[in-house]
Design a protein around this motif. Structure first.
Motif, short mmCIF file in Angstrom:
data_model
loop_
_atom_site.label_atom_id
_atom_site.label_comp_id
_atom_site.label_asym_id
_atom_site.label_seq_id
_atom_site.Cartn_x
_atom_site.Cartn_y
_atom_site.Cartn_z
N GLN A 151 2.58 -1.59 -7.53
CA GLN A 151 3.60 -1.51 -8.58
C GLN A 151 3.88 -2.89 -9.15
O GLN A 151 3.99 -3.09 -10.36
N ARG A 152 4.00 -3.87 -8.23
CA ARG A 152 4.27 -5.24 -8.62
C ARG A 152 3.13 -5.77 -9.49
O ARG A 152 3.34 -6.37 -10.54
N GLY A 178 8.02 -2.62 9.68
CA GLY A 178 8.43 -1.57 10.60
C GLY A 178 9.09 -2.16 11.84
O GLY A 178 10.15 -1.71 12.28
N ASP A 224 12.53 -3.23 11.12
CA ASP A 224 13.43 -2.24 10.55
C ASP A 224 13.73 -2.49 9.09
O ASP A 224 14.82 -2.20 8.60
N ASP A 280 6.95 -8.88 -1.00
CA ASP A 280 6.26 -10.07 -1.48
C ASP A 280 6.44 -11.22 -0.50
O ASP A 280 5.48 -11.90 -0.11
N TYR A 309 2.40 3.16 1.73
CA TYR A 309 3.65 2.91 1.02
C TYR A 309 3.73 1.43 0.60
O TYR A 309 4.07 1.09 -0.54
N ILE A 310 3.39 0.54 1.55
CA ILE A 310 3.40 -0.90 1.25
C ILE A 310 2.38 -1.24 0.17
O ILE A 310 2.65 -2.01 -0.75
N ALA A 311 1.20 -0.63 0.29
CA ALA A 311 0.17 -0.87 -0.73
C ALA A 311 0.69 -0.41 -2.09
O ALA A 311 0.46 -1.07 -3.11
N VAL A 323 3.87 -0.29 -3.11
CA VAL A 323 4.87 -1.26 -3.58
C VAL A 323 4.17 -2.47 -4.18
O VAL A 323 4.55 -2.98 -5.23
N ARG A 324 3.11 -2.92 -3.50
CA ARG A 324 2.37 -4.08 -4.00
C ARG A 324 1.70 -3.75 -5.33
O ARG A 324 1.74 -4.54 -6.28
N ASP A 356 -2.14 -5.31 3.91
CA ASP A 356 -1.09 -4.30 3.72
C ASP A 356 -0.63 -3.76 5.06
O ASP A 356 0.56 -3.57 5.30
N ALA A 357 -1.60 -3.53 5.96
CA ALA A 357 -1.26 -2.99 7.27
C ALA A 357 -0.40 -3.98 8.05
O ALA A 357 0.58 -3.59 8.71
N THR A 406 10.92 1.19 13.20
CA THR A 406 10.39 2.42 12.62
C THR A 406 9.00 2.14 12.08
O THR A 406 8.74 1.05 11.58
N ALA A 407 8.12 3.09 12.22
CA ALA A 407 6.76 2.89 11.71
C ALA A 407 6.78 3.03 10.18
O ALA A 407 7.43 3.91 9.64
N ILE A 408 6.08 2.14 9.50
CA ILE A 408 6.01 2.17 8.05
C ILE A 408 4.58 2.49 7.64
O ILE A 408 3.63 1.94 8.19
N ASP A 409 4.47 3.36 6.67
CA ASP A 409 3.16 3.76 6.21
C ASP A 409 2.51 2.63 5.42
O ASP A 409 3.11 2.08 4.51
N THR A 410 1.27 2.30 5.77
CA THR A 410 0.57 1.24 5.05
C THR A 410 0.42 1.58 3.58
O THR A 410 0.53 0.71 2.72
N GLY A 443 6.54 -11.45 -9.71
CA GLY A 443 5.66 -12.59 -9.50
C GLY A 443 6.29 -13.85 -10.04
O GLY A 443 7.38 -13.82 -10.60
N ALA A 471 3.07 -3.88 6.60
CA ALA A 471 3.73 -2.63 6.99
C ALA A 471 4.19 -2.70 8.44
O ALA A 471 5.32 -2.32 8.76
N GLY A 483 10.88 -10.29 -10.98
CA GLY A 483 10.60 -10.26 -9.55
C GLY A 483 9.18 -9.81 -9.22
O GLY A 483 8.82 -9.71 -8.06
N ALA A 511 14.69 -14.02 -6.86
CA ALA A 511 14.16 -12.74 -7.33
C ALA A 511 12.92 -12.24 -6.59
O ALA A 511 12.35 -11.24 -6.96
N ILE A 512 12.49 -12.91 -5.52
CA ILE A 512 11.32 -12.44 -4.79
C ILE A 512 11.69 -11.16 -4.03
O ILE A 512 12.82 -11.00 -3.58
N THR A 513 10.74 -10.22 -3.93
CA THR A 513 11.04 -8.98 -3.22
C THR A 513 10.66 -9.12 -1.74
O THR A 513 9.90 -10.01 -1.36
#
Ligand SMILES: Nc1ncnc2c1ncn2[C@@H]1O[C@H](COP(=O)(O)OP(=O)(O)OP(=O)(O)O)[C@@H](O)[C@H]1O
Ligand SMILES: [Mg+2]
Lengths: 270, 349
Positions: B15-16, A128, A131, A99, B8-10, B12-13, A120-121, B2-6, B291, A124, B289, A94-96
């Protein structure tokens, strides 16, 4: 980022219980280059990689990181310099995706420094590069084999180490993603001056991408060097016990190994 | 590529993290409500405002002897014992289940509770001990069994699979020992031993809670330090090592903490069945999921124990059941549910 770290093995012996797998091996991993290890199944590639990465304690000799025996260095310190993707890592239920990739930040987080924008960077960027961005909040156990493989690569990337050792990172991947992973590793080497060691089974891709190729047999290095210099029909026969023809890769001018096999001997010779 | 926005990741985290906070908050709320019920309900119902007055009476001096006795000497100790032992069982269960990657690997299944039981029955029947001495015996039994399982399972390191198999074997063997001891005992001793074995909060004394609380105060910081190591350990030994986790030390430390929690809780309330077993999977499901759910499993354990004890006391008119009977019934239903669910989705947990 370009303070190249030096990884080497001297008189390295590795084994399990009382079975010796790698014996008296010397290897100098060229800094700032892509090194590929090839060899038949069970010849000791993973064992060597685990030894180099201090996951397996040598029975004799040692692996050295910047001249220091890597087994005696604080493991946390090593983890900020050297990242490893083992051959069969385990994903908890169940880990995302995000995570799991975030776990690669573990060595950078201490007691008081927990989660930062920098982490976070890094996540990300790793997602990226592989993909996997759109799947960030999906559970890993709902992904395909290839997607899962890319999550693990992303985790190793998120560790942001100068040295990166990957054990068969391209298994389960379709041909496009195999090439993408190797392109990505090449970017790391060329643009960021990282040192990368990969175990690969595809000899043609190995020859195309490797700056330095290491061919192993029964726990010993048969030959090493630039693929154009060392990959000969004789070496392929010795390492894999297989006859082949070597032609020139039309794209990269590197050696391309064409296996012969039992049913096509006549044609190949003709 | 593809470049991912930081951000967005923050997101998602975050939310968790917020899901995890919501689950924790919900569990704490449920615990507060259940605790209020535990203090109010009984043959002698005490209204909420009386409870609050009584709880603060040592400070305010507004006493009412009869009510204060029931609240402070009877219900509060029982409540504390339920909360502390439930939390200890829940934490111990999820530690083992996570370390050994197996929902069956809780201490009440892999023999640790059986070790405590066999030792307690031995103390009661053969040595003729009672009270605190039996608890100490049970504690020693739990530690000894855990140690024996660890040694038997050791072969160049311990693997989850061997620990579970050897633990289940040990559980069967220790059950046989208990049966044998029963055949040698007199009726009175058998009754006493049976009462201990079912597990109950009926004999809650203030001292039990204090010992348990002291032990939680010692164990929890150790747990907080070690649990972070699970970030790596969950991914397999090689990956853990690669991430800079001290694999063997962390695992051994966590096992010691898990055994200590199970042993102390069992010594205090007896082998109350299934609390350790159900808490982890319930917490994991609630987290979905978000944690590992370790602290949440402690809260679930406390809640399961408390609610079971309430049911045991008040479900049947004119009759008090031992808490272990209720948790046993609850655990059996849960086990069936787990089997059905895992049968459907093809995996356990
Ligand atoms: N944990 C272990 N315990 C005991 N023996 C092992 C262990 N891991 C590997 N071996 C043995 O060591 C030898 C070399 O294994 P290794 O995994 O290094 O091979 P490899 O070259 O990586 O093979 P592959 O291409 O199949 O991944 C094999 O004979 C294997 O059986
Ligand atoms: Mg291998």
């Amino acid at each position: 980022m370009t303070q190249n770290h030096q990884l080497m093995a001297a008189g390295l012996h590795l084994g399990y219980a009382d079975r010796e797998i790698v014996s008296d091996l010397n290897l100098n991993v060229p800094a700032g280059k892509l090194t590929v290890i090839v060899g038949a199944n069970a010849c000791g590639k993973s064992t060597l990689l685990r030894g180099l990465a201090r996951l397996l304690t040598p029975t004799k000799g040692a692996a050295y990181l910047d001249g220091k025996p890597i087994h005696q260095m604080p493991t946390r310190e090593v983890a900020t310099l050297l990242g490893v993707l083992p051959q069969s890592p385990i994903a908890p239920d169940a880990i995302t995706v995000a995570d799991l990739v975030g776990r690669g930040r573990y060595p950078h987080q201490g007691w008081f420094r927990r989660w930062t924008p920098e982490d976070d960077a890094a996540v990300a960027e790793a997602l990226g590069a592989t993909d996997m961005g759109e799947l960030a909040d999906r559970p890993v156990d709902e992904l395909s084999g290839g997607q899962r493989q890319r999550v693990w690569i992303a985790m190793a990337l998120a560790q942001q180490t100068d040295l990166l050792l990957l054990d068969e990172p391209t298994t389960f991947l379709d041909i496009n993603h195999q090439v993408e992973v190797l392109d990505l590793l090449t970017d790391l080497v060329k643009e960021r001056g990282r040192t990368v060691v990969v175990v690969l089974h595809d000899l043609n891709l190995a020859c195309r991408y490797a700056d330095h190729i290491v061919a192993m047999k029964s726990g010993k290095i048969v030959t090493e060097g630039r693929p154009v210099d060392v990959m000969t029909e004789a070496v392929v026969r010795e390492v894999f016990g297989m006859t082949s023809r070597i032609v020139v890769d039309p794209i990269s001018d590197t050696p391309m190994i064409v296996p012969i096999g039992r049913h096509h001997v006549e044609k190949a010779v003709a | 590529m593809t470049a991912i926005d930081t951000s967005y990741i923050a997101g998602v985290r975050r939310q968790r993290e917020s899901k995890s906070r919501r689950v924790t908050l919900g569990l704490v709320l449920a615990l507060v409500l259940a605790s209020a019920a535990a203090l109010t309900l009984g043959d002698f119902p005490v209204p909420p405002e009386e409870i609050i007055r009584s709880l603060f009476s040592p400070l305010t001096g507004l006493t009412n002897k009869g009510v204060d006795f029931i609240v402070l000497q009877v219900r509060v100790p029982r409540l504390f014992l339920a909360l502390l032992s439930g939390a200890a069982f829940g934490l111990s269960g999820i530690i083992f289940q996570t370390l050994l990657r197996n929902p069956l690997a809780s201490p009440d299944i892999i023999g640790i509770a059986h070790g405590a039981s066999a030792a307690a029955v031995f103390c009661i029947i053969v040595l003729g001990w009672t009270g605190l001495a039996v608890s100490l015996g049970a504690f020693a039994g739990a530690l000894l069994t855990a140690f024996a399982i660890y040694i038997l399972a050791w072969r160049n390191g311990v693997t989850a699979y061997r620990v579970v198999l050897i633990g289940i074997g040990a559980a069967a063997m220790l059950s046989a020992v208990i049966s044998y001891l029963f055949t040698r005992a007199r009726l009175f001793e058998v009754q006493q031993a049976m009462a201990w074995l079912v597990g109950s909060l009926n004999a809650a004394r203030p001292g039990d809670s204090i010992v348990l609380a002291a032990m939680l105060v010692v164990t929890l910081p150790l747990l907080i330090i070690l649990v972070r190591g699970l970030d790596g350990l969950e991914l397999g030994d090689d990956t853990a090592h690669a991430l800079g986790t001290r694999v063997e030390q962390t695992r051994l430390g966590l096992m010691i903490a898990g055994v200590a929690l199970a042993a102390f809780a069992t010594a205090a309330v007896g082998p109350v069945g299934f609390v350790a077993f159900v808490s982890g999977p319930i917490a994991r499901r609630l987290m979905g999921g978000a944690g590992r759910g370790i602290p949440q499993a402690g809260l679930v354990g406390a809640l399961v124990m408390l609610v079971s004890d309430l049911l045991a006391q008040h479900a049947l008119p004119n009759m008090q059941l031992p808490t272990g009977v209720v948790t046993g019934g609850f655990g059996a239903v849960f086990l069936l549910w787990l089997l059905v669910v895992s049968g459907r989705s093809g995996r356990v947990n």
